[in-house]
Design a protein around this motif. Structure first.
Motif, PDB file in Angstrom:
ATOM      1  N   LYS A  67       2.418 -20.085 -32.545  1.00  0.00           N
ATOM      2  CA  LYS A  67       2.050 -19.012 -33.467  1.00  0.00           C
ATOM      3  C   LYS A  67       0.555 -18.737 -33.399  1.00  0.00           C
ATOM      4  CE  LYS A  67       3.474 -16.210 -36.812  1.00  0.00           C
ATOM      5  NZ  LYS A  67       4.504 -15.169 -36.581  1.00  0.00           N
ATOM      6  N   THR A  68       0.159 -17.471 -33.427  1.00  0.00           N
ATOM      7  CA  THR A  68      -1.264 -17.131 -33.450  1.00  0.00           C
ATOM      8  C   THR A  68      -1.832 -17.441 -34.839  1.00  0.00           C
ATOM      9  OG1 THR A  68      -0.774 -14.829 -34.078  1.00  0.00           O
ATOM     10  CG2 THR A  68      -1.013 -15.312 -31.724  1.00  0.00           C
ATOM     11  N   PRO A  69      -3.102 -17.875 -34.914  1.00  0.00           N
ATOM     12  CA  PRO A  69      -3.689 -18.159 -36.225  1.00  0.00           C
ATOM     13  C   PRO A  69      -3.710 -16.936 -37.144  1.00  0.00           C
ATOM     14  CG  PRO A  69      -5.008 -19.130 -34.483  1.00  0.00           C
ATOM     15  CD  PRO A  69      -3.994 -18.264 -33.808  1.00  0.00           C
TER      16      PRO A  69
ATOM     17  N   GLY B 239      -7.737 -14.027 -28.017  1.00  0.00           N
ATOM     18  CA  GLY B 239      -7.330 -15.414 -28.183  1.00  0.00           C
ATOM     19  C   GLY B 239      -7.544 -16.233 -26.929  1.00  0.00           C
ATOM     20  N   HIS B 240      -7.925 -17.482 -27.124  1.00  0.00           N
ATOM     21  CA  HIS B 240      -8.077 -18.464 -26.048  1.00  0.00           C
ATOM     22  C   HIS B 240      -6.975 -19.491 -26.242  1.00  0.00           C
ATOM     23  CE1 HIS B 240      -9.679 -22.238 -24.323  1.00  0.00           C
ATOM     24  NE2 HIS B 240     -10.233 -21.452 -23.422  1.00  0.00           N
TER      25      HIS B 240
ATOM     26  N   ALA C 234      -0.855 -10.548 -35.500  1.00  0.00           N
ATOM     27  CA  ALA C 234      -1.920 -10.325 -34.520  1.00  0.00           C
ATOM     28  C   ALA C 234      -1.511  -9.318 -33.449  1.00  0.00           C
ATOM     29  CB  ALA C 234      -2.310 -11.644 -33.864  1.00  0.00           C
ATOM     30  N   GLY C 235      -0.215  -9.240 -33.162  1.00  0.00           N
ATOM     31  CA  GLY C 235       0.252  -8.305 -32.148  1.00  0.00           C
ATOM     32  C   GLY C 235      -0.308  -8.573 -30.765  1.00  0.00           C
ATOM     33  N   PRO C 236      -0.147  -9.799 -30.211  1.00  0.00           N
ATOM     34  CA  PRO C 236      -0.685 -10.074 -28.878  1.00  0.00           C
ATOM     35  C   PRO C 236       0.044  -9.248 -27.821  1.00  0.00           C
ATOM     36  CG  PRO C 236       0.732 -11.876 -29.613  1.00  0.00           C
ATOM     37  CD  PRO C 236       0.582 -10.955 -30.776  1.00  0.00           C
TER      38      PRO C 236
ATOM     39  N   THR D 230      -7.267 -20.572 -30.076  1.00  0.00           N
ATOM     40  CA  THR D 230      -8.528 -20.321 -30.765  1.00  0.00           C
ATOM     41  C   THR D 230      -8.843 -18.835 -30.637  1.00  0.00           C
ATOM     42  OG1 THR D 230      -9.317 -22.527 -30.168  1.00  0.00           O
ATOM     43  CG2 THR D 230     -10.958 -20.950 -30.939  1.00  0.00           C
ATOM     44  N   GLU D 231      -9.160 -18.199 -31.750  1.00  0.00           N
ATOM     45  CA  GLU D 231      -9.483 -16.779 -31.730  1.00  0.00           C
ATOM     46  C   GLU D 231     -10.991 -16.588 -31.819  1.00  0.00           C
ATOM     47  OE1 GLU D 231      -5.460 -15.043 -33.836  1.00  0.00           O
ATOM     48  OE2 GLU D 231      -7.096 -15.765 -35.090  1.00  0.00           O
TER      49      GLU D 231
END
Length: 233
Positions: free
Chosen positions: A115-117, A145-146, A121-123, A154-155
């Protein structure tokens, strides 16, 4: 659209639910997917096949250069898998636009999702970076994002305006800002060099590295192709 291992070009045909192959002479062959697949991302896998995402059916699949299709992994319903890229670990990494997750699938089909932080986020696009990690544009969250190979995300602590396309040049990550109307260079220390587009509201979208270390950008709303030349100094 990507250069395939067979000397042809490969592309997703999302409206017609096909994966397409085009020769350098212009001959096109399309291979059918199930109805509603809406394929989006394509990449060359470590196994010499073309891997793709089915945005509409929440599937990651692969197709051989001869056209044999296999649906490898089913992600969570409503995830919307989008961009896909081969990672330095030999796995396939992909974005889930609606699910706001980053997925990883092995060539054998083992799936993991992270999950994105940032919620929602809509990657969208993802690429292997210069630092043994994956980099991703988060279109709705306005971030980059990394993604470490263990799935830790990590964003970058800055905001972008609809970051979309992403590529790597000379050890740096480059992205486009569609509504921000910029092309950005991001260093390993997250320093950003922002280059405004010459024309207002041009909507830079996709970006790729071309010959002579030059970057090429598609302008979604201006209906142009832009070239970014970096001085040697």
């Amino acid at each position: 659209i990507i250069a395939g291992p067979d000397g042809n070009l490969w592309f997703p045909d999302d409206l017609d639910n096909h994966i397409g192959r085009i020769t350098t002479a212009g001959g096109i062959t399309e291979f059918a997917l199930p109805a509603g697949s809406a394929p989006n991302g394509v990449t060359v896998g470590p196994d010499g096949n073309i891997w793709f995402t089915e945005f509409g059916r929440d599937v990651v699949g692969r197709i051989t250069p001869a056209g044999q299709v296999t649906e490898v992994a089913h992600v969570a319903a409503g995830s919307g898998p989008d961009g896909i890229a081969k990672g330095p670990d030999g796995n396939l990494w992909f974005t889930e636009y609606d699910g706001s997750r980053i997925g990883r699938v092995t060539p054998g089909g083992t799936l993991a999702e992270f999950k994105t932080p940032t919620p929602h986020a809509g990657p969208v696009r993802i690429i292997a970076g210069p630092d043994n990690a994956m980099w991703v544009t988060e279109y709705d969250g306005g971030k980059v994002g990394h993604v470490a190979l263990d799935g830790t995300i990590t964003e970058l602590p800055m905001s972008f305006s609809e970051p979309d396309g992403i590529t790597v040049r000379d050890g740096q990550v480059w992205i486009t800002e569609e509504s921000g109307n910029k092309v950005d260079e991001i260093s390993a220390t997250a320093t950003v060099l922002a280059l405004p587009m010459p024309q207002a509201h041009s909507g830079p979208e996709q970006i790729t590295l071309g010959p002579s270390d030059t970057l090429w950008v598609s302008e979604y709303t201006a209906h142009r192709i832009a070239r970014v030349t970096i001085p040697a100094s």
